[in-house]
Write a protein that holds these residues in place. Structure first.
Motif, PDB file in Angstrom:
ATOM      1  N   VAL A  56     138.036  39.083 -30.059  1.00 39.99           N
ATOM      2  CA  VAL A  56     137.878  37.631 -30.174  1.00 39.99           C
ATOM      3  C   VAL A  56     136.495  37.316 -30.730  1.00 39.99           C
ATOM      4  O   VAL A  56     135.485  37.775 -30.186  1.00 39.99           O
ATOM      5  CB  VAL A  56     138.078  36.937 -28.810  1.00 39.99           C
ATOM      6  CG1 VAL A  56     137.763  35.446 -28.906  1.00 39.99           C
ATOM      7  CG2 VAL A  56     139.500  37.148 -28.320  1.00 39.99           C
ATOM      8  N   SER A  57     136.477  36.534 -31.813  1.00 44.87           N
ATOM      9  CA  SER A  57     135.193  36.167 -32.414  1.00 44.87           C
ATOM     10  C   SER A  57     135.032  34.661 -32.611  1.00 44.87           C
ATOM     11  O   SER A  57     133.948  34.202 -32.929  1.00 44.87           O
ATOM     12  CB  SER A  57     135.024  36.879 -33.757  1.00 44.87           C
ATOM     13  OG  SER A  57     136.050  36.477 -34.642  1.00 44.87           O
ATOM     14  N   THR A  58     136.100  33.884 -32.424  1.00 47.22           N
ATOM     15  CA  THR A  58     136.017  32.452 -32.687  1.00 47.22           C
ATOM     16  C   THR A  58     135.581  31.647 -31.469  1.00 47.22           C
ATOM     17  O   THR A  58     135.203  30.489 -31.612  1.00 47.22           O
ATOM     18  CB  THR A  58     137.364  31.907 -33.191  1.00 47.22           C
ATOM     19  OG1 THR A  58     138.365  32.223 -32.230  1.00 47.22           O
ATOM     20  CG2 THR A  58     137.712  32.498 -34.544  1.00 47.22           C
ATOM     21  N   VAL A  59     135.663  32.215 -30.279  1.00 44.40           N
ATOM     22  CA  VAL A  59     135.173  31.575 -29.065  1.00 44.40           C
ATOM     23  C   VAL A  59     134.447  32.626 -28.241  1.00 44.40           C
ATOM     24  O   VAL A  59     134.670  33.824 -28.416  1.00 44.40           O
ATOM     25  CB  VAL A  59     136.309  30.939 -28.217  1.00 44.40           C
ATOM     26  CG1 VAL A  59     136.983  29.797 -28.965  1.00 44.40           C
ATOM     27  CG2 VAL A  59     137.331  31.967 -27.785  1.00 44.40           C
ATOM     28  N   LYS A  60     133.581  32.144 -27.328  1.00 46.66           N
ATOM     29  CA  LYS A  60     132.868  33.078 -26.458  1.00 46.66           C
ATOM     30  C   LYS A  60     132.888  32.545 -25.039  1.00 46.66           C
ATOM     31  O   LYS A  60     133.171  31.363 -24.801  1.00 46.66           O
ATOM     32  CB  LYS A  60     131.444  33.303 -26.954  1.00 46.66           C
ATOM     33  CG  LYS A  60     130.551  32.089 -26.924  1.00 46.66           C
ATOM     34  CD  LYS A  60     129.199  32.395 -27.529  1.00 46.66           C
ATOM     35  CE  LYS A  60     128.229  31.242 -27.450  1.00 46.66           C
ATOM     36  NZ  LYS A  60     128.684  29.971 -27.923  1.00 46.66           N
TER      37      LYS A  60
END
Length: 175
Positions: free
Chosen positions: A72-76
Motif C-alpha cells: 500500500v502506497s496511497t494511504v498510510k
C-alpha cells in the motif's frame, strides 16, 4: 469488534464479529469514525426475509487507517480517509474516466468477504493484479477537493475542542 447486522425486515442488531485482518499486501484496515445509512440499507429494512446469519450493513464511511499491507502506497497509518459506497482500483478504463462504481476490478462494501461500514473497523479490499499501478483514485483515498474539505472540518472541530468558539458571523462574515 462490534458491527451492525440486519437479520430481516426491521431486525437490526449490533453484534460481535471478528476484527478485520490484512489478507492481501494491498489491503488496509480502517477504524471507522462515522458511517452513513444508505438507501441500499433502508430497502431491505422493509422487505428482507429473515436470516439466521444476518448480513453486515453500511457502505459509506470515514475513518482512520490503522494498518496497511506491504504494497500500500496511497494511504498510510494515521490518514483520515473517505470511503464511498463502492471500492475501486483506480487503474481500469472506467476509473480513469471517473466512473469508479463501474470499476472492472472493484466491488461494493458489504459483499463477499468485505464487511460493511457500520462497524468499528473495515478491511479495505485488495486491488488484485493492478495493485502496483494504483493512481490514488481508488477506494480508501480521496480526491483533493474532498481531502481539503475534510481537513478544514477537522481543523475547525479541533479549534472548537480547544475552546475557540466564535459565532458563524465572525468566522464567515456577512453572507
Amino acid at each position: 469488534m462490534r458491527a451492525t447486522y440486519m437479520y430481516g425486515a426491521g431486525d437490526v442488531r449490533v453484534v460481535d464479529v471478528p476484527d478485520p485482518i490484512i489478507k492481501e499486501p494491498t489491503d488496509a484496515i480502517v477504524r471507522v469514525v462515522r458511517a452513513c445509512v444508505c438507501g441500499s440499507d433502508l430497502h431491505p429494512y422493509h422487505s428482507m426475509a429473515a436470516s439466521a446469519d444476518g448480513r453486515s450493513m453500511g457502505h459509506e464511511f470515514v475513518g482512520v487507517v490503522e494498518e496497511t499491507g506491504d504494497d500500500v502506497s496511497t494511504v498510510k497509518v494515521g490518514d483520515f480517509v473517505i470511503a464511498p459506497f463502492a471500492w475501486s482500483d483506480g487503474t481500469c478504463d472506467f476509473c480513469r474516466e471517473g466512473l469508479q462504481t463501474s470499476c472492472r476490478h472493484g466491488g461494493f462494501w458489504n459483499a463477499g468477504e468485505i464487511g460493511g461500514g457500520q462497524a468499528e473497523a473495515v478491511r479495505g479490499p485488495a486491488r488484485g493484479r493492478h495493485a502496483g499501478r494504483r493512481t490514488g483514485r481508488g477506494d480508501l483515498t480521496t480526491d483533493p477537493v474532498a481531502a481539503h474539505a475534510v481537513g478544514r472540518v477537522r481543523d475547525r472541530l479541533s479549534r472548537c475542542d480547544q475552546g475557540e468558539r466564535r459565532s458563524a458571523d465572525e468566522r464567515h462574515g456577512d453572507r
